[in-house]
Enzyme design. Structure first.
Site, PDB file in Angstrom:
ATOM      1  N   CYS A 132     -26.006   9.749 -17.880  1.00  0.00           N
ATOM      2  CA  CYS A 132     -26.977  10.581 -17.398  1.00  0.00           C
ATOM      3  C   CYS A 132     -28.301  10.104 -17.585  1.00  0.00           C
ATOM      4  O   CYS A 132     -28.490   9.139 -18.835  1.00  0.00           O
ATOM      5  CB  CYS A 132     -27.039  11.848 -18.125  1.00  0.00           C
ATOM      6  SG  CYS A 132     -27.991  13.091 -17.638  1.00  0.00           S
ATOM      7  N   SER A 182     -21.518  24.602   4.680  1.00  0.00           N
ATOM      8  CA  SER A 182     -22.404  24.780   3.638  1.00  0.00           C
ATOM      9  C   SER A 182     -22.943  25.953   4.004  1.00  0.00           C
ATOM     10  O   SER A 182     -23.291  26.454   5.309  1.00  0.00           O
ATOM     11  CB  SER A 182     -23.265  23.639   3.437  1.00  0.00           C
ATOM     12  OG  SER A 182     -24.268  24.030   2.594  1.00  0.00           O
ATOM     13  N   CYS A 224     -24.509  22.778 -18.455  1.00  0.00           N
ATOM     14  CA  CYS A 224     -25.352  21.589 -17.912  1.00  0.00           C
ATOM     15  C   CYS A 224     -26.616  21.927 -19.058  1.00  0.00           C
ATOM     16  O   CYS A 224     -27.374  22.666 -18.473  1.00  0.00           O
ATOM     17  CB  CYS A 224     -25.550  21.946 -16.562  1.00  0.00           C
ATOM     18  SG  CYS A 224     -26.535  20.697 -15.612  1.00  0.00           S
ATOM     19  N   GLY A 232     -19.363  22.665   0.840  1.00  0.00           N
ATOM     20  CA  GLY A 232     -20.427  22.340   0.035  1.00  0.00           C
ATOM     21  C   GLY A 232     -21.088  21.154   0.647  1.00  0.00           C
ATOM     22  O   GLY A 232     -20.529  20.168   0.943  1.00  0.00           O
ATOM     23  N   GLY A 264     -23.551  13.248 -12.316  1.00  0.00           N
ATOM     24  CA  GLY A 264     -23.151  12.674 -10.753  1.00  0.00           C
ATOM     25  C   GLY A 264     -22.349  11.370 -10.917  1.00  0.00           C
ATOM     26  O   GLY A 264     -21.536  11.459  -9.977  1.00  0.00           O
TER      27      GLY A 264
END
Length: 428
Positions: A353, A34, A159, A8, A320
């Protein structure tokens, strides 16, 4: 000498490769695999879709930057993980052996689970920068011939922040173009209420987000199950608290962006002991797979059970800040194992966030992510928009220079301190 393979090239994967280089022994080596030749700063994709950013503004060439920092790069992608053989089968038919594997692939976007959903169907996406580029082409055409918009997140999505962001960013862009009055907008979400976000709400996100949508004349449908999407119409069933159909909606649109449900990538699915039925990687408190202890998982690709049962299924977000915490724990734990020590590091699992609204925004902090919490705070204002722009610059710099500092934590906490000070100044 040990070989650590990271699958990734996103926020989790590249950050982990850098932190591994700092945590492992000098003789060990790291290879990042990736299926894309570039890193993309995914939080900026909504801006790309309305042409506030270009793809080149938020992407970095991995083949150029990773070797500069001592990380080998393979762009073939993974077609299958063989954990019992300590081997990754690559997209070009070759294989890569490993001593330790870190899975940070992010998700596969399950557009196919709803008829007509996705860029190959009738809705747009901001989950990938190339999807956002395509969406921008559609957006520019839409703005020349405006009409209704349907935006939101379907059942099983995990999300929700970007759906709210994109709704508000579209509103801001339309106002700048002086055509907002020509665009009725409806927000459709599987959440039981506005601001649930998959985590039972944070602070007053319900009140803040409802207020923001009322101010911007955005209607909403919650407890929504998207049945299918035709080229100009979304068919949505709104259910009651028991999950029984309450109202059928046929929502016309000229532009639509709906976030899909996620699942693990094909290379991870149906591997007993490694992944759950949706293909997400099973990990313990040390980010380590119980069946295969030399395999770790970080980020959106790991399995986290839903917080609570809801009338329409909703997933749990991995922000994140949380991803960066998982990355640090994983790198340090692998470093310990390489030195014949037991892993002791655990991620904090906090949620922080910044949701940008184009000219303002909402920030929220949940520590820990699931209630009851030690910190449960949210705030709004123009400072959030400014903070999001600043953080984009911080994180892209981190990727370019190979930094191992927790940029997300440091930058966001500093900016949130500013927000808290303003809260006190405004409200006492």
């Amino acid at each position: 000498m040990a070989h650590i393979v990271v699958l990734g090239g996103g926020i989790g994967g590249v950050s982990c490769a850098y932190e591994l280089k700092a945590a492992i022994r000098a003789e060990d080596r790291v290879t990042l695999v990736s299926n894309k030749p570039f890193f993309q700063f995914t939080p900026s994709n909504p801006w790309v879709a309305v042409n506030w950013r270009k793809k080149n503004d938020i992407t970095i060439d991995l083949n150029e930057v990773l070797p500069r920092h001592g990380v080998a790069f393979n762009g073939a992608g993974a077609s299958r993980v063989h954990p019992q053989e300590n081997r990754v089968e690559l997209g070009d038919g070759t294989s890569l052996a490993y001593d330790y594997l870190v899975i940070a692939t992010g998700p596969e976007l399950a557009f196919d689970e709803i008829e007509g959903l996705g860029p190959n169907g009738n809705t747009q996406s901001i989950c990938d920068v190339d999807h956002a580029v395509t969406a921008n082409g559609r957006w520019e055409a839409f703005c020349k011939d405006p009409g209704p918009i349907v935006v939101g997140a379907v059942q099983g999505a995990s999300c929700y922040g970007p759906a709210y962001e994109f709704a508000m960013i579209m509103d801001a862009d339309l106002r700048q173009r002086r055509i907002r009055d020509k665009v009725p907008m409806t927000f459709v979400t599987a959440e039981p209420y506005i601001g649930h976000l998959g985590v039972g709400g944070i602070g007053d996100t319900k009140g803040l987000l409802e207020s923001a949508m009322r101010q911007r004349h955005i209607k909403w449908v919650t407890n929504a199950k998207v049945d299918k999407v035709e080229p100009d119409k979304a068919f949505v069933t709104e259910v009651d608290d028991d999950g029984k159909p309450k109202k059928a909606h046929e929502l016309p649109f000229k532009f639509s962006m709906m976030l899909p449900a996620f699942r693990g990538i094909a290379a991870l699915r149906n591997i007993e002991g490694l992944s759950n039925p949706r293909g997400f990687v099973i990990v313990d408190k040390h980010q380590r797979n119980p069946r295969y202890p030399n395999v770790f998982g970080v980020g959106v690709c790991i399995a986290i059970p839903p917080l609570e049962q809801t009338p329409v299924p909703v997933g749990v977000p991995k922000t994140g800040f949380m991803i960066e915490s998982m990355v640090t724990a994983t790198a340090l734990n692998i470093g310990q194992l390489l030195r014949n020590e037991q892993p002791t590091n655990e991620a904090t699992w906090n949620a922080i966030c910044l949701a940008d609204f184009g000219d303002s925004g909402v920030a929220f902090v949940a520590m820990p992510q699931n209630p009851p919490r030690n910190v449960n705070w949210s705030s709004s204002g123009r400072w959030v928009h400014v903070a999001k722009i600043a953080f984009e610059k911080y994180f892209l710099r981190k990727i370019r220079i190979g930094a191992t500092e927790p940029y997300y934590e440091r930058a966001v906490m500093r900016l949130l301190d500013i927000g808290k000070v303003r809260d006190v100044a405004q409200h006492g």
